[in-house]
Design a protein around this motif. Structure first.
Motif, mmCIF file in Angstrom:
data_model
loop_
_atom_site.group_PDB
_atom_site.id
_atom_site.type_symbol
_atom_site.label_atom_id
_atom_site.label_comp_id
_atom_site.label_asym_id
_atom_site.label_seq_id
_atom_site.Cartn_x
_atom_site.Cartn_y
_atom_site.Cartn_z
ATOM 1 N N GLN A 538 88.732 59.855 87.455
ATOM 2 C CA GLN A 538 89.130 59.717 86.051
ATOM 3 C C GLN A 538 87.890 59.743 85.163
ATOM 4 O OE1 GLN A 538 91.458 56.013 87.369
ATOM 5 N NE2 GLN A 538 92.529 56.627 85.492
ATOM 6 N N GLU A 539 87.960 60.505 84.075
ATOM 7 C CA GLU A 539 86.829 60.548 83.158
ATOM 8 C C GLU A 539 86.893 59.364 82.201
ATOM 9 O OE1 GLU A 539 84.265 63.455 80.216
ATOM 10 O OE2 GLU A 539 86.088 64.235 81.162
ATOM 11 N N SER A 540 85.748 58.680 82.047
ATOM 12 C CA SER A 540 85.675 57.508 81.166
ATOM 13 C C SER A 540 84.662 57.698 80.043
ATOM 14 C CB SER A 540 85.311 56.264 81.987
ATOM 15 O OG SER A 540 84.105 56.463 82.703
ATOM 16 N N THR A 541 84.248 58.949 79.781
ATOM 17 C CA THR A 541 83.234 59.215 78.754
ATOM 18 C C THR A 541 83.628 58.634 77.407
ATOM 19 O OG1 THR A 541 82.665 61.270 79.906
ATOM 20 C CG2 THR A 541 81.869 61.020 77.642
ATOM 21 N N ASP A 542 84.906 58.753 77.042
ATOM 22 C CA ASP A 542 85.356 58.254 75.738
ATOM 23 C C ASP A 542 85.456 56.733 75.694
ATOM 24 O OD1 ASP A 542 85.479 60.800 74.763
ATOM 25 O OD2 ASP A 542 87.630 61.046 75.088
ATOM 26 N N GLN A 543 85.281 56.068 76.823
ATOM 27 C CA GLN A 543 85.367 54.613 76.868
ATOM 28 C C GLN A 543 84.005 53.956 77.111
ATOM 29 O OE1 GLN A 543 88.506 52.584 76.709
ATOM 30 N NE2 GLN A 543 88.983 54.489 75.641
ATOM 31 N N LEU A 544 82.971 54.762 77.370
ATOM 32 C CA LEU A 544 81.637 54.234 77.677
ATOM 33 C C LEU A 544 80.586 55.064 76.953
ATOM 34 C CD1 LEU A 544 81.770 53.602 81.541
ATOM 35 C CD2 LEU A 544 81.517 51.850 79.779
#
Length: 782
Positions: A538-544
């Motif tokens: 899962q990509e978490s770029t927008d959350q970190l």
């Protein structure tokens, strides 16, 4: 010919499908309002295979339709309500978007949830039914830095009977509510339309069906009233901007013959156009044997006649979506446009203008995909607000991703206007009042802070998480302890590098992969599926989002503001390539993750937080760092630092055709101690040590500038290439990272950099070992 027939004429079944389908993306925690007309259908897909889709009806009829069309096994749409219940910016954004969609009391709305296991799912409206109005959501609560549960993206494939113009994308807007156009001008295929705009108004030129060129010219209205034709001028524009074609950012102005700005290019979803060749002319078609063929020039002359403008044999124009290339020999070639259905450019008028837009009639070559289609123009009021943005795409046919601002943009933009687009984000290159040299010195001597939020973050969890990363990475992941970090390469089967990055072990079967290329997540999912691993990617770029705090006083700075609970390592004792979890200022502060990593060759850390809390983190570091001599750090200074430290950069030191040995990171390939197979192992094992190209340092005897791609020569013949170069404050000369054949890679070897044709200009220098700075890496380990 109606639009459906035009679409079908574009080239058979494959092209027809592409032209009658539009793909929408719903970002994690985002929404999409859709109207499905009779005979239309959508397919809902989860990008990561984990994110579900929540469906809300917009009226009573839609409620009844969805009860009929959705499976009885659907759950209730409760996740979006959990997102709304947060006291957070993401909750406020969702509430605003739902209000824009017509959902004024969302807590009372009953909807359905399609789980990830139920996707992909097709939702169709029959020919006999009424239009279906609904909202689709990729809902999710905010992810704390030590969790691995980000909301993922959804893709919606919308299949049309015909492509309604109201479904054309609006420009990316500031805030959740997009402004609506005040005027619309439709340009049917093989025609042109003239229209006036006022100073400050916005002009969106959209390609309706894709692969369609639109020539554009503009006149100063005030000058026209005085009898003077003041128009866009190619020579003035290119000279003043310093680029062949203006682009959103600093180099975005189109100028007239008096060298004054007429228009600013604000958004562009294609980036491939032609600037100021003639719009197609009667002579072009006559010379090709198509006598009497309609042309853009003729259409322009007809559209401009009522305005008293004399006809011309050829009109210089901006040829939007026209795909031309200039070869090294100077020849100009062309091919089909890059534009997809709905692609657009957005400009802002600097004065009152008379504009003309065409839908090019060229059907005798690939200029319009062999079949001309329509162009649509929208005008937005001067008080609308649209940010500068360029489109990127991770995969060729996905919807455009427009440039975003990081969590720290409100702070960096107050310190500089010098930004560049990097990996889908605006990043500062240098800061006013400092400059690259001062920023560099602050990092070497004191402490500096840099926004590194464009780094991609992927959460890898599940029973086979370790097995996947052991298969994907060149490093031996099984040796990595919880709380530790390792740097590694990811290779394809040929041994060529897909990416490099750092792997954080969050738990026994939980990892966080930090890298540069957003495609890496897609590749990891494909590898997991191929190998049958039970794992989520899962990509978490927008959350970190993250800041790098680097320099000799970085530990002192962060130790004073980061609180860690007893179970976690304090910042002042955090070991190199390890991470800890804490809070800003005390036990009630915002959650943070701090890693002892960096890209400068100095003692340094990276600090990670949720994007909504980015300004608070920046302010705290800035306030604590000012007494220590803290400076902001831009990309230009970072380039100097990382070259001196011998650190590699994608697209310069490596690409998919470069193996880790040639990229200078052979230490990430432990063939002797990692017995398990990994992707690319067999290819890397076939390269004898004696045949491996080597990444070395090179010091010029002069301060002349050299650059990526310049060749190194031993006498007449090339023996290597410059991958990166800079003027080094440390050494006082121009230095470079160079890739050399093994015969000429020994320190002390005298070589020459060749410029012009490689022979007419030679710059002598000497091969040296890497790194230039701190060869024993004592400072970074301190």
């Amino acid at each position: 010919m109606n639009m459906t027939e035009v679409v079908a004429a574009k080239g058979g079944a494959e092209w027809g499908l592409l032209r009658q389908q539009r793909v929408h993306r719903i970002a994690g925690q985002g929404t999409l309002r859709l109207t499905l007309n009779p005979g239309e259908w959508i397919e809902i897909r989860s990008a990561d295979g984990v994110q579900g889709c929540e469906v809300l009806p917009l009226n009573e009829h839609a409620q009844q339709q969805l009860e009929r069309l959705l499976p009885v096994s659907c759950g209730s749409a409760d996740l979006f309500k959990a997102q709304l219940a947060q006291s957070s910016a993401s909750a406020a954004r969702l509430r605003q978007r739902l209000s824009q969609c017509g959902v004024s009391a969302p807590e009372r709305v009953e909807g359905w949830q399609l789980s990830a296991e139920q996707l992909p799912f097709e939702l169709a409206v029959s020919e006999e039914d009424a239009p279906l109005e609904l909202v689709l959501l990729a809902a999710g609560v905010d992810m704390p830095v030590d969790h691995q549960t980000p909301a993922g993206e959804l893709y919606i494939d919308h299949h049309y009977v015909s492509a309604p113009l109201e479904q054309l994308p609006l420009p990316t807007a500031e805030g959740a509510v997009a402004p609506m156009p005040v005027r619309e001008i439709h340009v049917p295929h093989s025609s042109a339309r003239a229209y006036e705009v006022k100073a400050g108004e916005w002009i969106q030129v959209s390609d309706v069906a894709g692969k369609q060129c639109s020539d554009f010219i503009a006149f100063d209205l005030a000058a026209l009233k005085q009898g003077e034709e003041v128009t866009l001028d190619a020579t003035a524009t290119r000279t003043l901007a310093g680029v062949a074609l203006p682009q959103p950012g600093l180099y975005s102005r189109f100028s007239d013959q008096h060298m004054q700005t007429m228009l600013e290019l604000v958004q562009d979803t294609v980036g491939r156009h032609d600037s100021f060749l003639f719009a197609c002319t009667p002579k072009y078609y006559d010379d090709a044997g198509y006598f009497g063929h309609i042309s853009c020039t003729t259409n322009f002359n007809n559209a401009l006649k009522p305005h008293g403008i004399k006809p011309r044999s050829g009109w210089p124009a901006i040829n939007f979506f026209f795909n031309t290339q200039a070869e090294p020999c100077g020849a100009i070639g062309m091919d089909e446009p890059w534009s997809r259905p709905g692609d657009y450019v957005l400009m802002r008028a600097s004065r009152d203008l008379l504009c003309v837009s065409s839908a090019c009639p060229d059907d005798i070559d690939p200029a319009n995909g062999w079949c001309p289609t329509d162009i649509h123009v929208r005008i937005f009021a001067a008080d609308a607000r649209f940010p500068r943005a360029i489109a990127t795409r991770v995969t060729p046919l996905e919807p455009a991703r427009m440039t975003q601002q990081t969590a720290f943009h409100s702070r960096t933009s107050a310190l500089t206007r010098h930004f560049t687009e990097y990996r889908g984000y605006w990043m500062p290159t240098e800061f006013d009042g400092w400059g690259a040299r001062a920023e560099y010195l602050a990092c070497r001597e004191k402490v500096a802070m840099m926004d590194l939020s464009p780094l991609r973050k992927f959460e890898i969890t599940g029973p086979d998480a370790e097995a996947l990363m052991q298969k994907a990475l060149t490093r031996n992941v099984r040796r990595l302890a919880v709380g530790a970090v390792v740097y590694s390469a990811i290779c394809q089967e040929t041994g060529g590098m897909i990416d490099d990055g750092t792997l954080f072990r969050m738990g026994e079967q939980a990892f966080r992969w930090i890298c540069g290329d957003p495609y890496t997540g897609t590749w990891l999912r494909e590898l997991a599926a191929r190998e049958g691993y039970r794992v989520r990617v899962q990509e978490s770029t927008d959350q970190l989002h993250n800041l790098a705090v680097q320099g000799p006083r970085s530990r002192e700075l962060l130790s004073s503001i980061v609180w860690t609970p007893e179970a976690h390592t304090p910042v002042d004792t955090l070991a190199w390539f390890h991470f800890t979890v804490g809070r800003l200022g005390g036990p009630q502060g915002i959650p943070l993750m701090v890693s002892r990593t960096g890209y400068t060759g100095e003692l340094g850390f990276e600090v990670w937080c949720h994007p909504d809390q980015g300004p608070e983190l920046w302010d705290a570091i800035w306030q604590a760092g000012e007494p220590l001599g803290l400076a902001p750090l831009g990309f230009d200074a970072l380039d100097m630092l990382r070259i001196e430290a011998g650190l590699i950069f994608a697209g310069y030191e490596f690409c998919p055709e470069t193996d880790p040995y040639a990229a200078g990171i052979g230490f990430t390939v432990p063939l002797k101690t990692k017995e398990e197979d990994f992707v690319g192992r067999a290819a890397l094992a076939r390269i004898p040590a004696s045949d491996r190209q080597r990444l070395m340092g090179f010091v010029l005897e002069s301060e002349d500038m050299i650059g990526h791609g310049d060749q190194l020569f031993n006498g007449r013949f090339p023996v290597g290439v410059v991958t990166s170069a800079t003027r080094s404050p440390l050494i006082g000369k121009t230095i470079a990272l160079v890739r050399l054949t093994p015969e000429f890679a020994e320190p002390g070897t005298q070589l020459e950099v060749g410029q012009l044709d490689g022979h007419q200009k030679r710059l002598p220098g000497q091969v040296v070992a890497l790194p230039f700075h701190d060869p024993e890496r004592i400072r970074v380990r301190s």
